[in-house]
Design an enzyme around this catalytic site. Structure first.
Site, short mmCIF file in Angstrom:
data_model
loop_
_atom_site.label_atom_id
_atom_site.label_comp_id
_atom_site.label_asym_id
_atom_site.label_seq_id
_atom_site.Cartn_x
_atom_site.Cartn_y
_atom_site.Cartn_z
N LYS A 187 0.82 -1.21 0.00
CA LYS A 187 0.00 0.00 0.00
C LYS A 187 0.86 1.28 0.00
CE LYS A 187 -3.67 -2.37 -0.46
NZ LYS A 187 -4.30 -3.20 0.49
C1 PLP Z 1 -5.35 -4.19 1.03
C2 PLP Z 1 -6.81 -4.00 1.12
C3 PLP Z 1 -7.53 -4.26 2.29
C4 PLP Z 1 -6.95 -5.00 3.46
O1 PLP Z 1 -5.82 -4.48 4.00
P1 PLP Z 1 -4.80 -5.45 4.82
O2 PLP Z 1 -3.98 -4.44 5.54
O3 PLP Z 1 -4.02 -6.20 3.78
O4 PLP Z 1 -5.60 -6.29 5.71
C5 PLP Z 1 -8.87 -3.92 2.34
N1 PLP Z 1 -9.49 -3.40 1.28
C6 PLP Z 1 -8.86 -3.16 0.12
C7 PLP Z 1 -9.60 -2.55 -1.01
C8 PLP Z 1 -7.50 -3.48 -0.01
O5 PLP Z 1 -6.88 -3.28 -1.17
#
Ligand code: PLP
Length: 377
Positions: A187
């Site tokens: 992210k």
């Molecule tokens: C990455 C993601 C999540 C979850 O995040 P994590 O930190 O990996 O649990 C939730 N929603 C979307 C749209 C994502 O891309």
């Protein structure tokens, strides 16, 4: 794409500071052993200052951030929560884990929730809508907010890809009733694993804080082992190690987003010059530009473009290849979705996604990358 490109001496300095001055890896207590070092608390404070909100709650993941928001709103068994067909599976998992039933709404050519399809999905059991700013492009929030207000439904913004993006000058995640962020390793900024939840109304934040910490209210008048409590909870606490990394990464957020936007601009120019249609974004959008999405004429053309880019070492992102993890119509394994007829489930969304190609955007991209795209499109 991401903070992971920029893990460096700033993050190390924060970790060294934590180990040298304190060595306490738990966010609460041990007050006389930690020399005033509270990394997770500091990360939350810096994050809320950056996003212009009162307060924020750090948690263990973006998925946990979604669940904590749902729990704070008291959503569970017997309730329904609407979300969009194009997202990561985590959005639906959080709804299922809360006990509510996930209801899937189609997307439009923004690749986010289609406001025109929303009202038909609302029932007297609907308690919330989770909109997703998929791949860093804001969803069309204004009409969605009108519909939600009319029906007295909460809006949660899944801002996993949208951290640092804005809509009409307001940071994504701070416009609805709650916003959730992910700091997993792919992210915009990362703490390895981690997440954050913000709320418009402080009373929900207090509920979320308690829920994410076994119900602890962290009553300043009581020692933690005698702490007051009024709800059950779970453990989604962020550790001080993640908090320390988060402090350093957050300082890089604006420059990451600016660099991605500059690179995305170059990619968009090439795509347009080749006559392809770009993904739409609502007026007033300030995208984080995690990826640039455009449309080919057909699914076979989209796949051909992917193969052609791959032949010069450029992999596409999610679209067209990893749709199985990001389109709800593929999730037969989640029985709560009740997908009886895979062909009919969110047909309109699939028709849009089938033609889409996503080019990943990084902070560091050399000239060669753009030249290759130019050649292969
Ligand atoms: C990455 C993601 C999540 C979850 O995040 P994590 O930190 O990996 O649990 C939730 N929603 C979307 C749209 C994502 O891309």
């Amino acid at each position: 794409m991401p903070g992971f490109e920029l893990i460096g001496k700033e993050e190390k300095r924060e970790l060294d500071n934590l180990m040298d001055k304190s060595g306490i890896l738990f966010r609460h207590g041990f007050d006389n052993l930690r020399n005033g070092v509270y990394k997770t608390r500091e990360f939350e404070k810096n994050f809320s200052n950056q996003m212009n909100v009162q307060d924020a709650l750090a948690v263990t993941s973006g998925t946990a951030a979604l669940l904590v928001a749902l729990k704070a709103f008291g959503i569970g068994q017997g309730d329904e929560v609407i979300t969009q067909s194009f997202t990561f599976v985590a959005t639906v998992e959080a709804i299922v884990e809360s006990g509510a039933k996930p209801i899937i709404c189609d997307i439009d050519s923004t690749l986010n929730l289609d406001p025109d399809a929303l009202e038909a999905k609302i029932s007297n059991k609907t308690k919330a809508i989770i909109v997703v700013h998929m791949l860093g492009t804001p969803c069309n929030l204004n009409p969605i907010i009108k519909i939600a207000e009319k029906n007295k439904i909460k809006i949660i913004e899944d801002t996993a890809w949208g951290c640092g993006g804005k809509l009409n000058g307001k940071y994504l995640g701070t416009i609805g009733d709650a916003g959730t962020y992910s700091f997993d390793f792919a992210k915009t900024i990362t703490t390895g694993e981690g997440g954050m939840t913000v709320f418009k109304n402080k009373s929900y934040l207090d509920k979320a804080k308690a829920y994410h910490d076994h119900g602890h209210e962290n009553n300043p008048l009581l020692p933690r082992w005698e702490d007051s409590r009024s709800s059950s909870g779970f453990n989604y606490r962020m550790s001080e190690l993640q908090g320390a990394i988060g402090i350093a990464q957050l300082k890089k957020l604006s420059s990451i987003v600016e660099a991605q936007r500059a690179n995305a601009k170059k990619i968009k120019e090439i795509i347009v010059s080749k006559g392809y249609e770009l993904r739409k974004s609502p007026d007033g959008s300030f995208e984080t530009s995690d990826a640039v999405v455009f449309f080919a004429d057909s699914n076979s053309k989209a796949k051909k473009l992917r193969d052609s880019l791959l032949s010069v070492g450029i992999s596409t992102k999610i679209l067209p290849e990893a749709i199985s993890w990001h389109f709800a119509g593929m999730w037969n394994h989640i029985k709560e979705l009740e997908i009886d007829d895979k062909k009919e489930f969110c047909k309109k969304s699939l028709a849009i996604l089938n033609r889409a190609v996503a080019i990943p955007v990084f902070v560091k991209m050399d000239k060669d990358f753009f030249k290759k795209i130019e050649e292969k499109l």
